[in-house]
Design an enzyme around this catalytic site. Structure first.
Site, PDB file in Angstrom:
ATOM      1  N   SER A   1       1.649  10.593  82.051  1.00 28.55           N
ATOM      2  CA  SER A   1       2.776  11.493  81.861  1.00 28.55           C
ATOM      3  C   SER A   1       2.338  12.953  82.036  1.00 28.55           C
ATOM      4  CB  SER A   1       3.412  11.237  80.495  1.00 28.55           C
ATOM      5  OG  SER A   1       4.683  11.826  80.412  1.00 28.55           O
TER       6      SER A   1
ATOM      7  N   ASP B   1       7.747   6.624  83.446  1.00 29.72           N
ATOM      8  CA  ASP B   1       6.756   7.308  82.614  1.00 29.72           C
ATOM      9  C   ASP B   1       5.753   6.332  81.993  1.00 29.72           C
ATOM     10  OD1 ASP B   1       5.597   8.705  80.210  1.00 29.72           O
ATOM     11  OD2 ASP B   1       6.899  10.309  80.953  1.00 29.72           O
TER      12      ASP B   1
END
Length: 577
Positions: free
Chosen positions: A345, A459
């Site tokens: 991320s 993500d």
């Protein structure tokens, strides 16, 4: 398997180096050394079979072994490699259990063998040796259960010239960088006058830590001999040479041997490496990009070969990821170079830029400049898949990635995203850099997922917000410095009550955006993904980022400073040597 006559002094050196019997001394140690004999296994020969009774333990004199276990389907799975001065088979002997793995020779290997009956007699005569010996075994077993197996130091490294650069010069440069090891560089000319080349190489290997053998450009007798003795092969290429297979790779006998040993690429380049072409049609364990005349890149190569590299593991946390820049700045100022990065991320965004730019201040400046230019409100999208179209994010990351592929970066890099199809981590190790960090940072519902090769990627925080385990598998010998920028206090219940009803229009009024907004809720979900065991990291740094929100990019400079201060504290405390 055949026997050979041992040299007692040779056995004593190996026993001391293996560390298994370090608590013994005097007559007990002499008696132990005298109980060993010597056995030799040829390339491909099995030393022991999984499930058979344990009749001996072994210390590797020179050579390399591979341990394998059968999975549920009956296929052999590699679980580790055993090299010079390492012990194999000791667990089954001391516990009187059957062999837990099949061990096969990767190359011709000489071992010192201690038969189980001889070991048993020693224990009976000297019961005091059992406790310290058992302590060593328990310690090794505990490490084996908590950490992936770490490969042994390669005793014989073969360099195959595949480009215009001077391969011999590179070998001597590496030998100088292997300062803590005894090392020799050998070419075909050094073997002139030797009547038994194999015995000559083995004698040299037995006397030193690392042999660097420079092969010829053609599949000569010397080249074939080098490959038969190889623990690791470095294919030394450059950006000025076409990436087709070399004469050695096209030779049937050499090709068969290259399929048996770890083959790695060293790419020497001027401006931009052309690594991608060299990775096609080859099965490689790893690759290293080395800029010509760059002492830093050569040192990084040497550290990675000897298992002394440092890898940063950067976790997700939205805007708090700016703390990663500060931590790396503190490390670099202290002379601690980063040799690899694994990020999730926000950690993937920061890590990808640091792998390209290296200077954390410049990488941070470019990131802030992009955020200042971005007009996120223009990216709102009818919420059929996500609230944002992803166009602005994609364009910005393409600009920051500067058109590079992951395999062309000067620093080894991997990003972690979540594959919604398989509900598993997806590790980006090749391909466009922008695509990897775009996938890893795509908050579900906020940004659209990326579809790559049949995978639907979002993500990575959903599956590995701090990817320590993934980093340990990719870099089993490295020192892992993990940076956790999560904050469990980031979200509150402002604007919510027990009814479960929210007036969205009220939230759109000036001053109405507080607490659990939709964007904060979606980003917070990515932080709740599985956290790997911190025990697998050598160092864990947790900057004080409490109070900074997941989307608080306006505080980026302050957040980075918090990371810098946390890095300094870790260095001053001696956590990072």
């Amino acid at each position: 398997m055949e026997e050979f006559v041992i040299d007692v002094a040779d056995v004593a050196r190996a026993v001391e180096a293996c560390g298994m019997f370090s608590s013994l001394s005097g007559d007990v140690l002499d008696e132990l050394i005298g109980a060993f004999d010597g056995v030799r296994v040829k390339t491909g020969e099995v030393l022991m079979h999984e499930g058979e009774a344990a009749d001996s333990l072994f210390v590797v004199r020179h050579g390399r072994l591979r341990a394998m276990v059968a999975n549920a389907a009956g296929d052999d799975v590699v679980v580790g490699e055993i090299g010079k001065n390492e012990v194999v088979g000791e667990m089954a002997v001391i516990t009187d259990q059957d062999r837990s793995a099949t061990v096969r020779a990767m190359r011709d290997t000489d071992l010192f063998r201690l038969p189980a009956p001889a070991f048993g007699r020693l224990i009976q005569r000297h019961p005091e040796m059992l406790r310290p010996f058992a302590s060593v075994v328990v310690h090794r077993l505990r490490n084996a259960m908590t950490r992936p197996t770490r490969p042994a130091l390669p005793a014989t490294i073969v360099l195959i010239p595949a480009g215009e650069d001077d391969c011999v010069r590179l070998a001597h440069q590496l030998a100088e960088l292997f300062a803590e090891y005894s090392c020799r560089v050998l070419q075909a000319v050094d073997a002139a006058g030797q009547t038994n080349l194999a015995a000559w190489l083995l004698d040299i290997e037995n006397e030193i830590d690392i042999s660097l053998l420079v092969a010829d450009r053609e599949p000569t007798d010397w080249t074939r001999l080098c490959l038969r003795h190889a623990d690791r092969v470095l294919l030394v290429a450059d950006d000025r040479t076409p990436p087709g297979l070399t004469p050695i790779e096209n030779d049937t006998a050499c090709r068969a041997r290259l399929d048996e040993v770890p083959l790695e690429l060293v790419m020497s380049y001027g401006n931009t490496p052309r690594t991608s072409g060299w990775l096609r049609n080859r099965t490689l364990e790893a690759h290293y990009n080395v800029r010509r005349s760059s002492s830093a890149d050569l040192a990084r190569l040497a550290r990675r070969i000897t298992g002394s590299s440092t890898v940063a593991v950067l976790g997700g946390g939205g805007a708090r990821g700016f703390a990663h820049f500060g931590v790396v700045r503190a490390l670099r100022e202290a002379g601690i170079e980063i040799d690899g990065i694994v990020g999730t991320s926000a950690g993937a965004v920061v890590g990808g830029l640091l792998a390209r730019i290296e200077d954390p201040l410049e990488a941070q400046r470019q990131t802030l400049e992009w955020f200042d230019r971005a007009r996120w409100r223009r990216d709102f999208n009818p919420p059929l898949v996500s609230f944002m179209s992803g166009r602005i994010m994609t364009a910005g990351l393409e600009e920051l990635a500067n058109g590079l592929d992951i395999e062309d970066l000067p620093i080894d890099f991997a990003a972690v995203s979540c594959d919604l199809v398989g509900a598993t981590p997806y590790i980006h190790e090749r391909g466009p850099l922008w695509q990897a960090i775009r996938s890893s940072a795509s908050v579900p519902g906020l940004f659209p997922p990326l579809a790559i090769d049949g995978h639907l990627l979002v993500d990575g925080g959903l599956v590995a917000n701090l990817p320590i385990e993934i980093a340990r598998v990719r870099h089993p010998n490295a020192r892992l410095i993990a940076v956790d920028v999560g904050d469990p206090t980031d979200i509150d219940v402002g604007g919510l009550d027990g009814s479960g009803i929210v007036n969205g229009w009220q939230r759109l009024r000036p001053g109405g955006d507080s607490g659990a907004s939709l964007g904060r809720l979606m980003m917070r979900l990515t932080e709740l993904g599985r956290h790997d065991s911190n025990e697998l990291a050598d160092v864990l740094i947790s900057p004080d980022v409490r109070g900074f929100g997941l989307i608080d990019t306006k505080s980026a400079t302050q957040i980075s400073q918090r990371g810098y201060e946390a890095g300094l504290r870790a260095i001053e405390a001696g956590d990072i040597g």
